[in-house]
Design an enzyme around this catalytic site. Sequence first.
Site, PDB file in Angstrom:
ATOM      1  N   GLU A  50       0.850  -1.204   0.000  1.00  0.00           N
ATOM      2  CA  GLU A  50       0.000   0.000   0.000  1.00  0.00           C
ATOM      3  C   GLU A  50       0.882   1.250   0.000  1.00  0.00           C
ATOM      4  O   GLU A  50       1.963   1.264   0.591  1.00  0.00           O
ATOM      5  CB  GLU A  50      -0.897   0.016   1.250  1.00  0.00           C
ATOM      6  CG  GLU A  50      -1.966  -1.063   1.202  1.00  0.00           C
ATOM      7  CD  GLU A  50      -2.781  -1.135   2.488  1.00  0.00           C
ATOM      8  OE1 GLU A  50      -2.597  -0.274   3.370  1.00  0.00           O
ATOM      9  OE2 GLU A  50      -3.584  -2.081   2.605  1.00  0.00           O
ATOM     10  N   ASP A 180      -2.989  10.951 -37.733  1.00  0.00           N
ATOM     11  CA  ASP A 180      -4.375  10.443 -37.749  1.00  0.00           C
ATOM     12  C   ASP A 180      -5.349  11.606 -37.851  1.00  0.00           C
ATOM     13  O   ASP A 180      -4.976  12.771 -37.636  1.00  0.00           O
ATOM     14  CB  ASP A 180      -4.682   9.532 -36.544  1.00  0.00           C
ATOM     15  CG  ASP A 180      -4.408  10.219 -35.215  1.00  0.00           C
ATOM     16  OD1 ASP A 180      -4.639  11.432 -35.117  1.00  0.00           O
ATOM     17  OD2 ASP A 180      -3.950   9.532 -34.285  1.00  0.00           O
ATOM     18  N   LYS A 203      -5.604   6.671 -40.389  1.00  0.00           N
ATOM     19  CA  LYS A 203      -5.048   5.482 -39.729  1.00  0.00           C
ATOM     20  C   LYS A 203      -6.180   4.624 -39.205  1.00  0.00           C
ATOM     21  O   LYS A 203      -7.256   5.124 -38.898  1.00  0.00           O
ATOM     22  CB  LYS A 203      -4.152   5.986 -38.598  1.00  0.00           C
ATOM     23  CG  LYS A 203      -3.892   5.072 -37.443  1.00  0.00           C
ATOM     24  CD  LYS A 203      -3.083   5.787 -36.363  1.00  0.00           C
ATOM     25  CE  LYS A 203      -3.876   5.956 -35.087  1.00  0.00           C
ATOM     26  NZ  LYS A 203      -3.121   6.542 -33.966  1.00  0.00           N
ATOM     27  N   ARG A 205      -6.951   1.203 -36.400  1.00  0.00           N
ATOM     28  CA  ARG A 205      -6.379   0.319 -35.393  1.00  0.00           C
ATOM     29  C   ARG A 205      -7.108  -1.016 -35.475  1.00  0.00           C
ATOM     30  O   ARG A 205      -8.221  -1.152 -34.970  1.00  0.00           O
ATOM     31  CB  ARG A 205      -6.547   0.922 -33.996  1.00  0.00           C
ATOM     32  CG  ARG A 205      -5.613   2.098 -33.706  1.00  0.00           C
ATOM     33  CD  ARG A 205      -5.465   2.287 -32.200  1.00  0.00           C
ATOM     34  NE  ARG A 205      -4.660   3.440 -31.849  1.00  0.00           N
ATOM     35  CZ  ARG A 205      -3.328   3.436 -31.803  1.00  0.00           C
ATOM     36  NH1 ARG A 205      -2.662   2.345 -32.138  1.00  0.00           N
ATOM     37  NH2 ARG A 205      -2.673   4.511 -31.440  1.00  0.00           N
ATOM     38  N   ASP A 229       2.252  14.739 -33.010  1.00  0.00           N
ATOM     39  CA  ASP A 229       1.248  13.961 -32.278  1.00  0.00           C
ATOM     40  C   ASP A 229       1.216  14.424 -30.830  1.00  0.00           C
ATOM     41  O   ASP A 229       2.104  15.145 -30.385  1.00  0.00           O
ATOM     42  CB  ASP A 229       1.603  12.458 -32.355  1.00  0.00           C
ATOM     43  CG  ASP A 229       0.367  11.580 -32.350  1.00  0.00           C
ATOM     44  OD1 ASP A 229      -0.705  12.067 -31.943  1.00  0.00           O
ATOM     45  OD2 ASP A 229       0.482  10.402 -32.749  1.00  0.00           O
ATOM     46  N   THR A 234       3.217   3.001 -27.986  1.00  0.00           N
ATOM     47  CA  THR A 234       3.956   1.839 -28.512  1.00  0.00           C
ATOM     48  C   THR A 234       4.876   2.240 -29.661  1.00  0.00           C
ATOM     49  O   THR A 234       5.728   1.456 -30.077  1.00  0.00           O
ATOM     50  CB  THR A 234       2.987   0.778 -29.053  1.00  0.00           C
ATOM     51  OG1 THR A 234       2.261   1.358 -30.151  1.00  0.00           O
ATOM     52  CG2 THR A 234       2.028   0.297 -27.988  1.00  0.00           C
ATOM     53  N   THR A 237       2.037   4.097 -34.273  1.00  0.00           N
ATOM     54  CA  THR A 237       1.529   5.180 -35.128  1.00  0.00           C
ATOM     55  C   THR A 237       2.689   5.897 -35.821  1.00  0.00           C
ATOM     56  O   THR A 237       2.661   6.143 -37.032  1.00  0.00           O
ATOM     57  CB  THR A 237       0.719   6.187 -34.272  1.00  0.00           C
ATOM     58  OG1 THR A 237      -0.337   5.476 -33.635  1.00  0.00           O
ATOM     59  CG2 THR A 237       0.175   7.335 -35.091  1.00  0.00           C
TER      60      THR A 237
HETATM   61  C1  R5P Z   1      -3.916   8.589 -31.031  1.00  0.00           C
HETATM   62  O1  R5P Z   1      -5.049   8.943 -31.060  1.00  0.00           O
HETATM   63  C2  R5P Z   1      -2.840   9.415 -30.413  1.00  0.00           C
HETATM   64  O2  R5P Z   1      -2.909  10.738 -30.801  1.00  0.00           O
HETATM   65  C3  R5P Z   1      -1.474   8.831 -30.730  1.00  0.00           C
HETATM   66  O3  R5P Z   1      -1.307   8.799 -32.130  1.00  0.00           O
HETATM   67  C4  R5P Z   1      -1.366   7.452 -30.196  1.00  0.00           C
HETATM   68  O4  R5P Z   1      -1.769   7.451 -28.853  1.00  0.00           O
HETATM   69  C5  R5P Z   1       0.027   6.916 -30.284  1.00  0.00           C
HETATM   70  O5  R5P Z   1       0.011   5.613 -29.776  1.00  0.00           O
HETATM   71  P1  R5P Z   1       1.010   4.525 -30.312  1.00  0.00           P
HETATM   72  O6  R5P Z   1       2.386   5.093 -30.184  1.00  0.00           O
HETATM   73  O7  R5P Z   1       0.791   3.329 -29.415  1.00  0.00           O
HETATM   74  O8  R5P Z   1       0.650   4.218 -31.715  1.00  0.00           O
END
Ligand code: R5P
Length: 322
Positions: A50, A180, A203, A205, A229, A234, A237
């Site tokens: 905790e 995106d 884009k 997913r 962005d 990860t 994108t």
């Molecule tokens: C998406 O809507 C966000 O703006 C980013 O493009 C996204 O969160 C990036 O995530 P990742 O690096 O996992 O693709």
Amino acid sequence: MPEQVAWKRTMDGRLLIFSGNANPALAREIAANLRMTLGRAMVGEFKNGETRIKIHDNVRGCDIFIIQPTCTPVDHNLMELLLMIDAVRRASARRVTAVIPYYGYAKQEKKTAGREPISAKLVANLIRTAGADRVLTMDLHAPAIEGFFDIPVDHLQAAPLLSDYIHGLNLQNPVVVSPDAGGVGRANRFRERIGAGLAIIAKQRPEPDTAEVIEMVGEVEGKTAIIVDDMISTGGTLIEAAQALVERGARKVYACATHGIFAADALELIARSDVIETIVTNTIPQSAAAATARVRAISVAPLFAEAIMRIHKDLSLSALFS
Ligand code: R5P
């Protein structure tokens, strides 16, 4: 001392800044910008796992700012934030501002299917219920999250810092790319700052944490592309967008994002990619591995310090938003 002056001094409250364990380096830098040191607190754990909090400074009547981005480990950092708010609130702080440079759970701001939570809203409720009077944050994934709070939210932007850096590179024939559809407004504002063209990627997913480019609108051939962005998680994108840009003839690819989460093997993927440099901020602490992936972190500490001072003095923050 005249009664009114004494009363005003109490209401002004002493400014005190505390930090959890999420990003103490940023918190120290913010405090240093204000020529202060951080308030003294123990933020640790009991043997049973905790979270354990003890605020050492007297906070009665004080104007308290608790700096804690809710980055990985997200739930743990969130819990530290909530318990620190509760501790200073119960110790009679006059006002408590949760300074959340990166707001975790922000991508769960709506239901995409039945029987899912709206986690970003629940987190807002928790922060309010713990006793925060205000929130100071930066580049929420969706601006509508501001409305999840029934308390004032000051929402800073990293774009001026990131675009200044890009502008200083004097890139040839620049084009700003939104990776995106949701990021078009952000990319367009960035483009206006540096005087560049605009391209937009559509884009999809296929499953959570994977990204696929479907289409691109805009001219990128022979240009220097800057992918803009709000966050890199990860890296899917970013990598997909960079590949699509190179395939369509972009000469060089740069990337800018406010929040460098770099989950899983994101840094390795970026290191192997065509991206020349990835510019993020230090809302989230960066590991030594970030440099090997050509990631540069720009400090948001001066901006947060200025915002904290203005909130403390009841001054307008508008100048910081432009
Ligand atoms: C998406 O809507 C966000 O703006 C980013 O493009 C996204 O969160 C990036 O995530 P990742 O690096 O996992 O693709």
